[in-house]
Design a protein around this motif. Structure first.
Motif, short mmCIF file in Angstrom:
data_model
loop_
_atom_site.label_atom_id
_atom_site.label_comp_id
_atom_site.label_asym_id
_atom_site.label_seq_id
_atom_site.Cartn_x
_atom_site.Cartn_y
_atom_site.Cartn_z
N LEU A 29 0.78 -1.39 0.41
CA LEU A 29 -0.19 -0.31 0.40
C LEU A 29 1.16 1.39 0.14
O LEU A 29 1.52 1.69 1.11
N THR A 30 1.09 2.01 -1.10
CA THR A 30 2.22 3.03 -1.59
C THR A 30 1.38 4.29 -1.67
O THR A 30 -0.05 4.66 -2.53
N GLU A 31 1.55 5.84 -0.56
CA GLU A 31 0.43 6.87 -1.18
C GLU A 31 1.34 7.46 -2.44
O GLU A 31 2.48 7.66 -1.58
N GLN A 36 -3.87 10.06 -1.56
CA GLN A 36 -4.35 8.98 -2.71
C GLN A 36 -2.90 7.62 -2.72
O GLN A 36 -2.22 7.92 -2.81
N TRP A 37 -3.27 6.69 -2.28
CA TRP A 37 -2.82 5.49 -2.29
C TRP A 37 -2.80 4.55 -3.60
O TRP A 37 -3.87 3.82 -3.98
N ALA A 38 -1.62 4.01 -4.03
CA ALA A 38 -1.89 2.67 -4.48
C ALA A 38 -1.84 1.29 -4.29
O ALA A 38 -0.94 1.14 -3.11
N LEU A 39 -2.80 0.57 -4.13
CA LEU A 39 -2.40 -1.03 -3.62
C LEU A 39 -2.66 -1.80 -4.51
O LEU A 39 -2.78 -2.41 -5.93
N GLU A 40 -1.14 -2.41 -4.20
CA GLU A 40 -0.56 -3.62 -5.53
C GLU A 40 -0.56 -4.91 -4.77
O GLU A 40 -0.17 -4.78 -3.39
N TRP A 41 -0.91 -6.55 -5.62
CA TRP A 41 -0.47 -7.62 -4.78
C TRP A 41 -0.04 -9.03 -5.70
O TRP A 41 -0.13 -8.39 -6.87
N ARG A 42 0.68 -9.73 -5.35
CA ARG A 42 1.13 -10.66 -5.92
C ARG A 42 0.71 -12.13 -5.21
O ARG A 42 1.78 -12.12 -3.34
N LEU A 43 0.07 -13.04 -6.05
CA LEU A 43 -0.48 -14.03 -5.31
C LEU A 43 0.19 -15.09 -6.02
O LEU A 43 0.39 -15.31 -6.87
N LYS A 87 -8.92 5.61 -1.81
CA LYS A 87 -8.63 7.31 -1.47
C LYS A 87 -8.98 7.04 0.05
O LYS A 87 -10.10 6.49 0.69
N CYS A 88 -8.14 7.62 0.81
CA CYS A 88 -7.97 7.18 2.41
C CYS A 88 -7.77 8.74 3.44
O CYS A 88 -7.27 9.79 2.67
N GLN A 89 -8.02 8.39 3.58
CA GLN A 89 -8.38 9.58 5.48
C GLN A 89 -7.28 9.23 6.34
O GLN A 89 -7.48 7.84 6.68
N GLY A 90 -7.07 10.53 7.05
CA GLY A 90 -6.28 9.96 8.15
C GLY A 90 -4.52 8.92 8.14
O GLY A 90 -4.59 9.01 6.83
N THR A 91 -4.23 8.68 9.08
CA THR A 91 -2.79 8.36 9.18
C THR A 91 -3.01 6.71 9.02
O THR A 91 -1.87 6.21 8.34
N LEU A 92 -4.08 5.71 9.07
CA LEU A 92 -4.41 4.93 9.25
C LEU A 92 -4.20 4.05 9.89
O LEU A 92 -4.33 2.58 9.71
N ALA A 93 -3.22 4.75 11.07
CA ALA A 93 -3.29 4.02 12.14
C ALA A 93 -3.86 3.00 13.39
O ALA A 93 -5.58 3.67 12.79
N GLY A 94 -4.38 1.58 13.21
CA GLY A 94 -5.20 1.18 14.08
C GLY A 94 -5.57 0.30 12.72
O GLY A 94 -6.63 -0.09 13.51
N GLU A 95 -5.91 0.36 11.75
CA GLU A 95 -5.96 -0.04 10.59
C GLU A 95 -5.88 -1.09 10.01
O GLU A 95 -4.91 -1.60 10.19
#
Length: 330
Positions: A29-31, A36-43, A87-95
């Motif tokens: 998860l890269t801001e 504005q964040w980009a989510l990338e994953w590889r399985l 699109k994210c709000q805040g620091t995401l801490a605790g999530e």
């Protein structure tokens, strides 16, 4: 103890054709801009083989984030890839952040890369497939997680594991084996660091073939010694030198695996140190188990020593030969 050794031999027979099992899932998860964040994953394909029995793992995104459009998914060699914008709000801490599930003993690496704060890296497991994002990263987190990854690479990476087992069967004496294993670690650390920082590198296909060849080489030497116990092969004379030479090759294999996993920016040196310490710890654990097992076998049932050694040697040699042929002809 005889039963334990026989189980090990059966495991060698069942060793997967894809020898290197350190290909964990990765989710990042890269801001990119503020909020504005980009989510990338590889399985990896191995992590989705049980998809018929259970749904394929899906990303778990923080509650304060929302998807912008549909995620893009595509198949790549040995992996399934995905990408989405958030699109994210805040620091995401605790999530929570991670995957919905991990099958069996699979691991995953999760990374959170904010614009103005340190990167956080988490090791996910089947018991805890999602992690809690911290307000401040744990200083010991990278050291702990990459140490475990390094140990698992020896314990679950069959090609490297068979090399260590063959080395033990050939040398047998505890202190020379430990010195040889340490030389192996020093050597692969050199090529791993050099490759990571771009000073050198080799294509993965010839490297994997040469790693298989190193297993065959040791298996042949063990077979020669079993036929003539007084024979002084190259490895019996200079175990640390042979282990060092082949360790340079195995280091390129480690580098390929770590390239798949990724290294946390700003903590690369710590991650490399922890990974190498984990590899050494895993090697020493395998060596100790094998030496104790062989000593117990000789004491309890000495007539089974030679048959056990022969079966183990031929299984290691056959497995290494199979991998060599497979990797040469593709």
């Amino acid at each position: 103890m005889i039963r334990v050794l026989l189980l090990i031999l059966m495991a060698l027979v069942a060793a997967p054709a894809s020898a290197d099992e350190l290909r964990p899932a990765v989710i990042e998860l890269t801001e990119r801009e503020q909020g504005q964040w980009a989510l990338e994953w590889r399985l990896p394909v191995a992590a989705t083989r049980a998809a018929n029995a259970a749904p394929v793992a899906q990303p778990v995104i923080p509650e304060s984030c929302e998807l912008l459009g549909e995620p893009a998914r595509r198949a790549a060699p040995l992996a399934l890839l995905g990408r989405a914008n958030l699109k994210c709000q805040g620091t995401l801490a605790g999530e929570s952040f991670g995957l919905t599930q991990l099958i069996g003993n699979a691991d995953a690496i999760a990374r959170v890369e904010p614009l103005d704060r340190p990167v956080q890296t988490f090791r996910l497991t089947s018991q805890e497939p999602a992690a809690i994002i911290l307000a401040e990263p744990d200083a010991w987190q990278v050291l702990r997680d990459y140490f475990v990854i390094g140990a698992e690479h020896i314990l679950l990476g069959w090609d490297h594991l068979l090399f260590v087992i063959a080395l033990v069967l050939l040398v047998r004496a505890p202190w020379p084996v430990v010195k040889a294993a340490t030389a192996f670690t020093v050597a692969h650390s050199i090529t791993l660091v050099a490759t990571t920082f771009g000073y050198t590198g080799l294509p993965s296909r010839p490297v994997e073939a040469l790693i298989a060849l190193s297993i065959v080489f040791l298996a042949v030497e063990v077979a020669l010694v079993l036929r003539d116990p007084d024979r002084m092969t190259i490895t019996r004379r200079y175990p640390w030198a042979v282990a060092f030479a082949f360790g340079l090759l195995h280091g390129f294999g480690f580098a390929g695996a770590l390239a798949d996993i990724g290294l946390p920016q700003g903590e690369i040196a710590t991650a490399l140190l922890a990974f190498n310490l984990g590899v050494e710890a895993g090697q020493l654990l395998v060596i100790a188990f094998l030496l104790v097992g062989l000593a117990a076998l000789i004491r309890a049932a000495p007539r089974f020593e030679m048959p056990t050694m022969k079966v183990a040697t031929y299984l290691i040699g056959a497995t290494g030969s199979f991998w060599l042929i497979e990797r040469v002809i593709g």
